[in-house]
Design an enzyme around this catalytic site. Structure first.
Site, short mmCIF file in Angstrom:
data_model
loop_
_atom_site.label_atom_id
_atom_site.label_comp_id
_atom_site.label_asym_id
_atom_site.label_seq_id
_atom_site.Cartn_x
_atom_site.Cartn_y
_atom_site.Cartn_z
N ASP A 1 9.28 6.08 -4.72
CA ASP A 1 9.24 6.98 -5.88
C ASP A 1 9.06 8.48 -5.60
OD1 ASP A 1 8.68 4.39 -6.56
OD2 ASP A 1 6.87 4.84 -7.70
N GLU B 1 5.99 0.81 -15.19
CA GLU B 1 5.53 1.69 -14.10
C GLU B 1 6.04 3.11 -14.36
OE1 GLU B 1 5.46 -1.23 -10.23
OE2 GLU B 1 7.38 -0.33 -10.67
C1 FRU Z 1 7.10 2.00 -8.43
C2 FRU Z 1 5.80 1.68 -7.75
C3 FRU Z 1 4.68 2.35 -8.47
C4 FRU Z 1 3.61 2.46 -7.42
C5 FRU Z 1 4.44 2.74 -6.18
C6 FRU Z 1 3.89 2.16 -4.91
O1 FRU Z 1 8.21 1.93 -7.60
O2 FRU Z 1 5.62 0.29 -7.68
O3 FRU Z 1 4.25 1.67 -9.62
O4 FRU Z 1 2.69 3.48 -7.68
O5 FRU Z 1 5.72 2.21 -6.42
O6 FRU Z 1 4.59 2.59 -3.80
#
Ligand code: FRU
Length: 481
Positions: A22, A204
């Protein structure tokens, strides 16, 4: 030379080496766009998360900097956001020297292994030197977990009307809004979405921001979802509505998709860019992100996109278009035609395609057609429109290396939302991706592929004759040269 490996994106950000997911903490400050990101410096698989850091002056050319945040005794550094605390509400800086404050999730793997539910908590860190170095707040975490396993990805913005910070937080199957006067003390405001929108997976990486349409301000709530996307796996949904500093009220019960393609996820916007809203996503999908056939690094970001609203059939729709900064890397068109009238069912373009390029054309009447992009290795990617089904499609079944995951080799679709008979289509091809912006950014798809050589030949297939207007194929300069 650097950034020359097989499949290496030439016009998208990817880390020199190792794993990326992300985009995090995107903030614009003093003429610089900061991009932080979920990063594991120990290999090309997901691992204990850090915040990597890159900056750009023009949203195209990126400079990778040292890692900004490392895991600590409270856990890994998961996704989150960053703000410029102009009034120094946090007290970390001074009025003349506002701190940049990062708000992120501390994910405690030990607590998780111990079977607890409260292993994700929100913490903050600040920088007084434009994001180069960071100090974690001693009072972390600033928002404690009430017992919800998925409690993460804080996106914070300043709500000027009530002079307070608003945190939009993903809390399993809904959003919880919190507010704070100083980024340290948080109070719950409301919940949204338990029974609204798409729920094929966990919510998320949310985002909340205003956009105006015809002089009226609306609020867009972005909620990333994994899995449950329109083409399988992870994807970005959004709601349009109103926000009063406490509660989000959607205009519709259903959400829509910011990008229908399989390979845009965790997309959110930059903070501190004024009225302009610039969106960037992770150009991958949790279904197979860990199996992509690259060796030195894994995963890249999408191109930055400028967001706006439009109305179709009385409904407000989010529109995404490539930021105008792309022009900075545009070279002289290799094809440029006011009108190209094609009467044969298979028209082969003579022009060899450049390594990475933008292609664009308009149709007075959108009809069924397929653009076949092929290479000399017999691999191809097909992009087109089906007038019976009223959808755009990308077929990557024979696009090169596809066997690393059974869900990769498929045809993906985006419904056509526009109701006009004419259409504008724009494509950006990189070595291992294509982004489709149809109808001026109404139907958008991001899609990865891994051909053994670039696609250099183009054939247009259609059954009734077709006239391409304002056709351009514009080579793009590598951002790494
Ligand atoms: C989304 C996610 C988020 C989390 C991160 C962990 O892709 O699962 O929810 O904070 O990636 O790397």
């Amino acid at each position: 030379e650097k950034y020359q490996e097989l499949y290496r994106p030439q016009v998208h950000f990817s880390p020199k080496e190792h794993w990326l997911n992300d985009p995090n903490g995107m903030v614009y400050y003093n003429g610089t766009y900061h991009l932080f990101y979920q990063y594991y410096p120990g290999g090309i698989n997901w691992g204990p998360m850090h915040w990597g850091h890159a900056t750009s002056k023009d949203l195209m050319h990126w400079k990778e900097l040292p890692i900004a945040l490392y895991p600590d005794s409270l856990g890994y550094i998961f996704s989150g956001s960053a703000v410029v605390d102009v009034d120094n509400t946090s007290g970390f800086g001074s009025k003349g020297k506002p701190p940049i404050v990062a708000i992120f999730t501390h994910h405690d793997p030990k607590a998780e292994r111990a079977g607890r539910n409260d292993f994700q908590n929100q913490s903050i860190a600040y920088s007084l030197d434009e994001g180069n170095t960071w100090v974690k707040y001693r009072g972390n975490p600033v928002l404690k977990n009430p017992g919800i396993r998925d409690f993460r990805d804080p996106k914070v913005m300043w709500y000027a009307r009530q002079k307070k910070w608003i945190m939009t937080l993903a809390t399993l199957d809904h959003i919880t809004f919190y507010s704070s006067p100083n980024l340290k003390d948080w109070k719950k405001e409301s919940e949204f979405g338990k029974h609204l929108g798409a729920h094929g997976g966990v919510w998320e990486c949310p985002d909340l921001f205003p956009l105006t349409f015809e002089g009226k301000t609306y609020w867009v709530l972005v909620v990333n979802l994994n899995p449950g996307g329109p083409n399988g796996g992870s994807a970005t949904q959004y709601f349009v509505g109103d926000f009063d500093g406490s509660t989000f009220m959607p205009l519709n019960k259903d959400s829509k998709w910011a990008d229908y393609g399989p390979d845009e996820y965790a997309g959110i916007t930059w903070s501190n860019t004024g009225k302009r809203k610039i969106f960037l996503g992770w150009m991958s999908n949790w279904e197979y992100a860990g199996q992509l056939p690259t060796e030195k690094w894994r995963n890249a970001m999408t191109l930055p996109r400028e967001l706006s609203l439009t109305k179709i059939n009385g409904e407000l729709i989010l529109v995404s278009n490539i930021v105008r900064e792309l022009d900075a890397i545009a070279l002289k068109p290799v094809v440029s035609k006011a009108a190209l009238s094609i009467n044969q069912p298979e028209f082969k373009f003579e022009q060899k395609l450049p390594g990475q390029f933008k292609m664009k054309f308009s149709l007075d009447k959108l009809t069924t057609h397929t653009l076949k992009f092929q290479n000399d290795a017999g691999e191809q990617i097909l992009i087109g429109y089906d007038d019976e089904k009223k959808h755009y499609f990308i077929d990557r079944t024979k696009s090169g290396v596809v066997n690393f995951n059974p869900n990769f080799a498929k045809i993906v679709y985006a419904p056509r939302l526009a109701i006009t008979s004419n259409s504008d289509i724009e494509l950006v091809f990189d070595y291992s991706s294509v982004e489709l912006f149809a109808d001026n950014g109404l139907s958008v798809m991001s899609c990865l592929f891994f051909p053994h050589q670039p696609f250099t030949h183009l054939t247009l297939v259609n059954n009734k004759g077709i006239i391409l207007k304002n056709l351009e194929i514009v080579p793009l300069k590598s951002i790494w040269k």
